[in-house]
Enzyme design. Structure first.
Site, PDB file in Angstrom:
ATOM      1  N   CYS A 142      29.797 -32.374  55.934  1.00 25.81           N
ATOM      2  CA  CYS A 142      29.379 -31.001  55.609  1.00 25.81           C
ATOM      3  C   CYS A 142      29.836 -30.557  54.226  1.00 25.81           C
ATOM      4  O   CYS A 142      29.340 -29.569  53.692  1.00 25.81           O
ATOM      5  CB  CYS A 142      29.912 -30.029  56.652  1.00 25.81           C
ATOM      6  SG  CYS A 142      29.486 -30.508  58.313  1.00 25.81           S
TER       7      CYS A 142
ATOM      8  N   HIS B  80      30.321 -22.552  54.929  1.00 26.84           N
ATOM      9  CA  HIS B  80      29.671 -23.544  55.787  1.00 26.84           C
ATOM     10  C   HIS B  80      29.272 -22.876  57.102  1.00 26.84           C
ATOM     11  O   HIS B  80      30.027 -22.078  57.656  1.00 26.84           O
ATOM     12  CB  HIS B  80      30.634 -24.700  56.049  1.00 26.84           C
ATOM     13  CG  HIS B  80      30.049 -25.763  56.928  1.00 26.84           C
ATOM     14  ND1 HIS B  80      28.756 -26.202  56.774  1.00 26.84           N
ATOM     15  CD2 HIS B  80      30.569 -26.454  57.984  1.00 26.84           C
ATOM     16  CE1 HIS B  80      28.509 -27.133  57.693  1.00 26.84           C
ATOM     17  NE2 HIS B  80      29.589 -27.298  58.427  1.00 26.84           N
TER      18      HIS B  80
ATOM     19  N   ASN C 212      24.434 -25.863  62.733  1.00 22.57           N
ATOM     20  CA  ASN C 212      25.166 -26.568  61.677  1.00 22.57           C
ATOM     21  C   ASN C 212      24.296 -27.723  61.166  1.00 22.57           C
ATOM     22  O   ASN C 212      24.056 -28.686  61.893  1.00 22.57           O
ATOM     23  CB  ASN C 212      26.489 -27.080  62.255  1.00 22.57           C
ATOM     24  CG  ASN C 212      27.326 -27.849  61.253  1.00 22.57           C
ATOM     25  OD1 ASN C 212      26.887 -28.129  60.143  1.00 22.57           O
ATOM     26  ND2 ASN C 212      28.535 -28.194  61.654  1.00 22.57           N
TER      27      ASN C 212
HETATM   28  N1  ACO Z   1      28.128 -24.708  77.498  1.00 25.88           N
HETATM   29  C1  ACO Z   1      28.938 -24.215  78.467  1.00 25.88           C
HETATM   30  N2  ACO Z   1      30.219 -24.542  78.581  1.00 25.88           N
HETATM   31  C2  ACO Z   1      30.739 -25.361  77.659  1.00 25.88           C
HETATM   32  C3  ACO Z   1      29.971 -25.913  76.608  1.00 25.88           C
HETATM   33  C4  ACO Z   1      28.602 -25.545  76.561  1.00 25.88           C
HETATM   34  N3  ACO Z   1      27.784 -26.004  75.583  1.00 25.88           N
HETATM   35  N4  ACO Z   1      30.753 -26.690  75.845  1.00 25.88           N
HETATM   36  C5  ACO Z   1      31.989 -26.658  76.394  1.00 25.88           C
HETATM   37  N5  ACO Z   1      31.968 -25.850  77.487  1.00 25.88           N
HETATM   38  C6  ACO Z   1      33.097 -25.530  78.370  1.00 25.88           C
HETATM   39  C7  ACO Z   1      34.171 -26.580  78.305  1.00 25.88           C
HETATM   40  O1  ACO Z   1      33.902 -27.620  79.220  1.00 25.88           O
HETATM   41  C8  ACO Z   1      35.389 -25.781  78.712  1.00 25.88           C
HETATM   42  O2  ACO Z   1      35.377 -25.630  80.130  1.00 25.88           O
HETATM   43  P1  ACO Z   1      36.761 -25.680  80.965  1.00 25.88           P
HETATM   44  O3  ACO Z   1      37.547 -24.515  80.431  1.00 25.88           O
HETATM   45  O4  ACO Z   1      36.295 -25.538  82.350  1.00 25.88           O
HETATM   46  O5  ACO Z   1      37.366 -26.992  80.609  1.00 25.88           O
HETATM   47  C9  ACO Z   1      35.118 -24.405  78.111  1.00 25.88           C
HETATM   48  O6  ACO Z   1      33.697 -24.336  77.887  1.00 25.88           O
HETATM   49  C10 ACO Z   1      35.836 -24.157  76.824  1.00 25.88           C
HETATM   50  O7  ACO Z   1      35.634 -25.284  75.956  1.00 25.88           O
HETATM   51  P2  ACO Z   1      36.349 -25.394  74.576  1.00 25.88           P
HETATM   52  O8  ACO Z   1      36.097 -26.765  73.992  1.00 25.88           O
HETATM   53  O9  ACO Z   1      37.756 -24.934  74.722  1.00 25.88           O
HETATM   54  O10 ACO Z   1      35.522 -24.321  73.727  1.00 25.88           O
HETATM   55  P3  ACO Z   1      35.867 -23.728  72.318  1.00 25.88           P
HETATM   56  O11 ACO Z   1      36.058 -22.278  72.414  1.00 25.88           O
HETATM   57  O12 ACO Z   1      36.901 -24.539  71.573  1.00 25.88           O
HETATM   58  O13 ACO Z   1      34.485 -23.936  71.550  1.00 25.88           O
HETATM   59  C11 ACO Z   1      33.438 -25.358  69.944  1.00 25.88           C
HETATM   60  C12 ACO Z   1      33.993 -25.248  71.362  1.00 25.88           C
HETATM   61  C13 ACO Z   1      32.282 -24.392  69.813  1.00 25.88           C
HETATM   62  C14 ACO Z   1      32.928 -26.773  69.706  1.00 25.88           C
HETATM   63  C15 ACO Z   1      34.537 -24.988  68.924  1.00 25.88           C
HETATM   64  O14 ACO Z   1      35.719 -25.697  69.221  1.00 25.88           O
HETATM   65  C16 ACO Z   1      34.115 -25.269  67.507  1.00 25.88           C
HETATM   66  O15 ACO Z   1      33.187 -24.701  66.987  1.00 25.88           O
HETATM   67  N6  ACO Z   1      34.862 -26.129  66.808  1.00 25.88           N
HETATM   68  C17 ACO Z   1      34.548 -26.449  65.417  1.00 25.88           C
HETATM   69  C18 ACO Z   1      33.557 -27.519  65.427  1.00 25.88           C
HETATM   70  C19 ACO Z   1      32.818 -27.648  64.160  1.00 25.88           C
HETATM   71  O16 ACO Z   1      32.644 -26.705  63.411  1.00 25.88           O
HETATM   72  N7  ACO Z   1      32.357 -28.850  63.910  1.00 25.88           N
HETATM   73  C20 ACO Z   1      31.528 -29.108  62.808  1.00 25.88           C
HETATM   74  C21 ACO Z   1      32.262 -29.776  61.730  1.00 25.88           C
HETATM   75  S1  ACO Z   1      31.224 -30.008  60.410  1.00 25.88           S
HETATM   76  C22 ACO Z   1      30.699 -31.644  60.237  1.00 25.88           C
HETATM   77  O17 ACO Z   1      31.245 -32.348  59.463  1.00 25.88           O
HETATM   78  C23 ACO Z   1      29.555 -32.164  61.028  1.00 25.88           C
END
Ligand code: ACO
Length: 335
Positions: free
Chosen positions: A121, A262, A292
């Site tokens: 990214c 980003h 993204n």
């Molecule tokens: N739908 C419903 N529930 C979900 C989903 C979904 N799509 N995904 C995860 N959950 C559930 C999980 O299983 C978890 O359930 P549990 O509590 O029963 O275990 C719960 O939701 C919470 O999951 P978390 O992983 O703790 O969710 P979080 O608030 O951390 O959000 C996310 C996840 C959106 C991925 C966040 O961590 C994030 O945006 N991180 C940054 C990622 C990013 O920007 N990556 C791109 C990098 S750029 C590149 O180089 C490509």
């Protein structure tokens, strides 16, 4: 790694921007039909409502060319006048030649030097820094930098923690020597931390883990991510690098017309805005429409901000990104 104005022989400006998004829209409701997720969860955790998906025969070079031609048109520069093309992508058409060479062919930039960079990214701002230096030192006159990604190719559509986040698209800019009365790229910053390769990667497809049926069945040829860890590092690194270019440009938070970050997650963007003391109305967000798009995201956002009048001549704009590697980068520009 940083640089300042004093190291440059020529000032370098952004003369035009362009972007391209594939036609097909995939909404959160569409995703509900293929994985156990729901619109409410996706919107509240990420801010994303829909994303674009490229056609099967539409590759990164095709999207890059469409975005690039728009940037050229806006800059009033022809393909033949471009002497440097850098494409930032982690989804190249082929391992070799570079996607930039296909773009060179498609825009008729016969005399250009063309190559790709892989910084996930952060790639577009890496490309901006490289092109800026090579124009500033007199090596090239007119550069086309492009972020283009077909991330849908690397998505595990059964993994709800990643498939909701990403989309396809391309964004571009023409960089050239600036006339004295024109704006310029004031400061750039870039960094990487190779200790964190495990946080976000596509393990398969390279030499270390070739594409075999077994590897594909084990989902090794799709994007894997430890989202929470990436989130923490993203906020820290984006804040630090944005602050560096703001300081080096002699700007104060109130001087900044627009921050173009980003487009990964609205909660990351809100955290950055908070830490930089820039009010939300001066932060550009379009991730609700595209998700993204990796190297393309900040390029598309910059083009939209410019074309919708959010950036005008004389405005100060700060761009800041992070991605797999981990990598990060920032740039401060007087438009
Ligand atoms: N739908 C419903 N529930 C979900 C989903 C979904 N799509 N995904 C995860 N959950 C559930 C999980 O299983 C978890 O359930 P549990 O509590 O029963 O275990 C719960 O939701 C919470 O999951 P978390 O992983 O703790 O969710 P979080 O608030 O951390 O959000 C996310 C996840 C959106 C991925 C966040 O961590 C994030 O945006 N991180 C940054 C990622 C990013 O920007 N990556 C791109 C990098 S750029 C590149 O180089 C490509």
């Amino acid at each position: 790694m940083s640089e300042s104005l004093s190291q440059s022989q020529y000032q370098v400006c952004i003369a035009g921007t362009g972007s391209y998004l594939p036609e097909r829209v995939m909404t959160n409701a569409d995703l509900e039909k293929i994985v156990d997720t729901n619109d409410e969860w996706i919107v509240s955790r990420t801010g994303i409502r829909e994303r674009r998906i490229a056609a099967p025969d539409e590759f990164s070079s095709h999207m890059a060319t469409k975005a690039g031609l728009k940037a050229l048109e806006q800059a009033g520069i022809s393909g033949e006048e471009i002497d440097l093309i850098i494409v930032a992508t982690i989804t190249p058409d082929t391992f070799t030649p570079a996607t930039a060479c296909y773009v060179q062919q498609q825009i008729g930039a016969v005399g250009a030097v063309a190559f790709d960079i892989s910084a996930a990214c952060s790639g577009y701002l890496y490309a901006m820094k490289i092109a800026k230096r090579m124009i500033a030192d007199g090596t090239f006159k007119n550069a086309l930098i492009i972020g283009s990604e077909k991330l849908s190719h690397f998505i595990n559509w059964q993994d709800r923690t990643t498939c909701i986040l990403f989309g396809d698209g391309a964004g571009a800019a023409v960089l050239r020597r600036a006339a004295p009365e024109e704006g310029s790229i004031l400061a750039t910053e870039m960094g990487s931390d190779g200790r964190l390769t495990h946080l976000l990667n596509v393990k398969g497809g390279g030499i270390a883990c070739p594409i075999t049926k077994e590897n594909a069945d084990d989902n090794l040829v799709t994007l894997a991510m430890l989202g929470k860890e990436v989130f923490k590092h993203a906020v820290t690194r984006m804040k630090e690098s944005a602050e560096k270019v703001i300081e080096r440009s002699g700007l104060k938070p109130e001087d900044i017309k627009l921050v173009v970050p980003h487009q990964a997650n609205l909660r990351i963007i809100d955290a950055i805005a908070d830490r930089l003391s820039v009010p939300n109305e001066r932060i550009f967000v379009n991730l609700e429409k595209y998700g993204n798009t990796s190297a393309a995201a900040v390029a598309i956002a910059l083009d939209e901000a410019h074309r919708t009048g959010r950036i005008e001549r004389g405005d100060h704009v700060v761009m800041v990104v992070f991605g797999a590697g981990l990598t990060w980068a920032a740039a401060a520009v007087r438009w």
